[in-house]
Scaffold this motif. Structure first.
Motif: not given
Length: 554
Positions: A309-338
Motif C-alpha cells: 500500500p502507498a496512499e497519496a496524500s497530496g500533489l505539489e509542483s517542485d522545480n519543473g516536475h511534480y511530487k506526489v506525497l505519500i502517507e507515512g512514506g517518502p514522496a515520489v517525483q515525476g515529470h507527469a502524473v496520472l
C-alpha cells in the motif's frame, strides 16, 4: 497404518493448476537453466522467503508444504517428473507461502525467475500455461485457508481492515474469529497474547504482528514498499485499478520509467467482481481479481514499479516536475502524473451502519463472503451491474438472495445479459421500489427492515449479510487545491479544465492527467477505464513533445 509421506501419490491436476511440461518445452528451458541432483529432505525454497527460481522436476518427487517443521505442518501437493513448482509470487516478487521439499531423490531443472518472466512474456502458449497454473494455485491456497493467520474479533475495525487488505490483495490467509473459533483462545494462550492485544497476524507459525498497519503486513510478506526514487521518473500512476494498470502497461512498454501507487490493492473496484462476462476477449468471463493479476504481471514485465500500500496524500509542483506525497512514506517525483484513484463505495443512510460493517454489511462479494454465506439468506441493495454480478455469485451458496432496488426497472442500470441470467437463477428475488430503513441484530446482523417507497408497506427480511452496491463517490480528497474538481468532486479535464490548452484527459496542470472513475464525465465501465489509461499515455507523449522532455528509458 498410515502411508509414509515419501510414497504419497502425486496430486491430481486440478483445474489446470498442476500441468506437465512436454519434452520439447523442457528442452527449450534447459538452454537457459541448470540441471541439479536433489536428495530427500532437501528444501528447494522455503516459506516466507523470495522464490528466485522456476523449478521443473525431471526425476523424483517434490512436496509443497505449509508450516514445514511446525505443529501445523501439512502437505499441500506432491509433484512428479514434468511438473513445475512455484506460485504467483514468483512472477509478482512476493515471498513464497509454501516450502518445496524433496521426497524422493532425482534431478531438477532450475531457471532464474527473471528469465522465466521473459519467456512467459515472449511465448504466449507457455505464458498462458504458467500463468493459468499460478493463478489457479493461488485460488486453491486461498480456498484452503493457507498462508498467515489473522486472529481477532469480528467486531473489531482493525481486524476488518486487515482482512480487507488480505482479501483485496488475494493473499492466502486464514481468519480466526475470537467470537466463535474454539482454536482462537488456545492459540493466543500458547503465544502469550491476551484477547485485548488482538487483532494479531501470525506468520511462520510463531512470528506475531500485533495490530500491524497494512504497510507493515505488506513488508512482512514481501510486497514492495514505497522508497525514494533515484531522481525523477517519467510517469507516476496514482491508483492501480483498470485505468491505472492499463496506463502502467502502456507507459512502461513504451519506455517511460513508471511508478504505480495504490492505497489498498491492485484492481480497484473491478477486483471485487466475481465475474466480468462482457469484457472484450474473454467470452467465458474473467474475475476482476484475475484480470488485475494478469495486468500486474504484464506491467511488471515491462519494468513498471508497483507499490501497495502507498496512499497519496497530496500533489505539489517542485522545480519543473511534480511530487506526489505519500502517507507515512517518502514522496515520489515525476515529470507527469496520472490520477486514477477511482471512487469509494457509497454507504446507506441508516442508523448503526458502522456497527455492522465487516460483520454483516459488505461492499464486495469475494470468495470470503461466498463461504460465509453458505446456506444462509442474504440481501443485496442496488440495481447496477455490480449488484447483478454479486447476486449471481452469492446465489451459488446462499439459501436465498433478495435484491432491493429503489426504482421499478433494471434495464436502465444493468446489462441485459445479467438481467436474463438473474431471471433464470432460482433463489434470487427482486424487490422493486424497496429501500432499507433499519438493520436488526445483536452484534451480528439478523435481519433487514425495508419499506416499499410507493406504498409505505414495511417488510422484514431475514439475512446474515447485507451487500451494498449503490454507486461510489470519487476518491479525490487528496487533490484539494491541486487540480480543478467539479461540484461532485470529480477531476475536470480537457476543455472543462482551467488550463486553456489542455489536451483531452489532461487537467489544468500540464502533464497531469485523470482517467477512469475519478474523472468528470467518464463512462463507469472497466473497458472504458482501460481505454482511457492507454489513451492518456499516448497524450502524455504529445505533452512531452511540447515541453521538450525526453523520457529517461528503463
Amino acid at each position: 497404518m498410515t502411508q509414509p509421506e515419501a510414497t504419497l501419490p502425486e496430486t491430481p491436476d486440478l483445474y489446470g493448476a498442476y500441468p506437465r511440461l512436454d519434452e520439447r518445452r523442457i528442452a527449450d528451458l534447459s538452454r537457459c537453466g541448470e540441471r541439479r541432483s536433489v536428495s530427500p529432505g532437501e528444501a528447494l525454497y522455503r516459506e516466507g522467503e523470495p522464490v528466485s527460481e522456476f523449478i521443473v522436476i525431471l526425476r523424483g518427487t517434490v512436496a509443497t508444504i505449509e508450516g514445514y517443521g511446525s505443529e501445523q505442518e501439512r502437505t499441500i501437493a506432491v509433484h512428479g517428473p514434468g511438473r513445475f513448482l512455484g506460485e504467483l509470487g514468483l512472477l509478482t516478487r512476493q515471498v513464497g507461502f509454501l516450502t518445496a521439499l524433496v521426497r524422493e531423490p532425482g534431478e531438477i531443472l532450475a531457471v532464474e525467475a527473471d528469465q522465466v518472466c521473459t519467456l512467459v512474456a515472449g511465448d504466449p502458449a507457455f505464458g498462458d500455461l504458467v500463468l493459468r497454473a499460478y493463478l489457479t494455485r493461488r485460488t486453491l491456497l486461498i480456498g484452503m485457508d493457507a498462508g498467515f493467520r489473522i486472529v481477532g474479533s469480528r467486531y473489531s475495525p482493525d481486524a476488518r481492515r486487515l482482512r480487507e487488505f488480505a482479501t483485496r490483495n488475494r493473499l492466502p490467509h486464514r481468519w480466526i474469529d475470537l467470537e466463535e473459533d474454539e482454536e482462537a483462545e488456545a492459540l493466543l494462550r500458547r503465544l502469550g497474547i491476551s484477547p485485548q492485544e488482538t487483532p494479531v497476524v501470525i506468520w511462520h507459525g510463531d512470528q506475531v504482528l500485533r495490530n500491524p498497519t497494512a504497510a507493515t503486513l505488506a513488508k512482512t510478506i514481501g510486497l514492495p514498499a514505497p522508497r525514494p526514487g533515484n531522481g525523477v521518473c517519467d510517469l507516476i500512476v496514482v491508483g492501480a485499478g483498470p485505468a491505472g494498470l492499463a496506463a502502467s502497461v502502456y507507459g512502461a512498454s513504451e519506455g517511460l520509467t513508471t511508478v504505480v501507487l495504490d492505497a489498498v490493492a491492485t484492481g480497484g473496484q473491478a477486483s471485487t467482481s466475481s465475474r466480468i462476462e462482457n469484457y472484450l476477449g474473454f467470452p467465458s468471463g474473467i474475475s476482476g481479481a484475475e484480470l488485475a493479476e494478469r495486468a500486474v504481471i504484464q506491467a511488471t514485465k515491462f519494468g513498471a514499479r508497483l507499490t501497495v500500500p502507498a496512499e497519496a496524500s497530496g500533489l505539489e509542483s517542485d522545480n519543473g516536475h511534480y511530487k506526489v506525497l505519500i502517507e507515512g512514506g517518502p514522496a515520489v517525483q515525476g515529470h507527469a502524473v496520472l490520477i486514477a484513484t477511482g471512487a469509494r463505495y457509497r454507504k446507506l443512510n441508516v442508523p448503526d451502519l458502522e456497527k455492522y460493517e465487516g460483520c454483516g454489511v459488505y461492499y464486495a462479494a469475494t470468495p470470503f463472503e461466498l463461504r460465509m454465506c453458505r446456506q444462509a439468506p442474504v440481501v443485496i441493495v442496488g440495481g447496477g451491474n455490480s449488484a447483478g454480478q454479486a447476486a449471481l455469485y452469492l446465489a451459488r451458496n446462499a439459501s436465498s438472495v433478495h435484491m432491493l432496488v429503489r426504482g421499478g426497472d433494471l434495464s436502465e442500470s444493468m446489462s441485459r445479459y445479467l438481467i436474463d441470467a438473474i431471471n433464470r437463477t432460482p433463489g434470487i428475488e427482486i424487490m422493486f421500489h424497496t429501500e432499507v430503513r433499519e438493520l436488526l441484530g445483536d452484534g451480528s446482523l439478523r435481519a433487514v427492515r425495508a419499506q416499499n417507497n410507493q406504498t409505505g408497506h414495511p417488510i422484514e427480511i431475514e439475512s446474515i449479510a447485507l451487500f451494498v452496491f449503490i454507486g461510489a463517490d470519487p476518491h479525490t480528497g487528496w487533490l484539494a487545491g491541486a487540480v480543478a474538481l467539479d461540484d461532485r468532486g470529480f477531476v475536470t479535464t480537457g476543455e472543462g479544465s482551467s488550463h486553456g490548452e489542455a489536451l483531452p484527459l489532461e487537467t489544468g496542470r500540464p502533464g497531469v492527467f485523470a482517467v477512469g472513475d475519478a474523472r468528470s464525465g467518464s463512462v463507469k465501465r472497466v473497458a472504458s477505464a482501460v481505454g482511457e489509461g492507454a489513451m492518456a499515455v499516448r497524450l502524455l507523449h504529445e505533452r512531452f513533445s511540447m515541453t521538450g522532455h525526453r523520457q529517461q528509458g528503463r
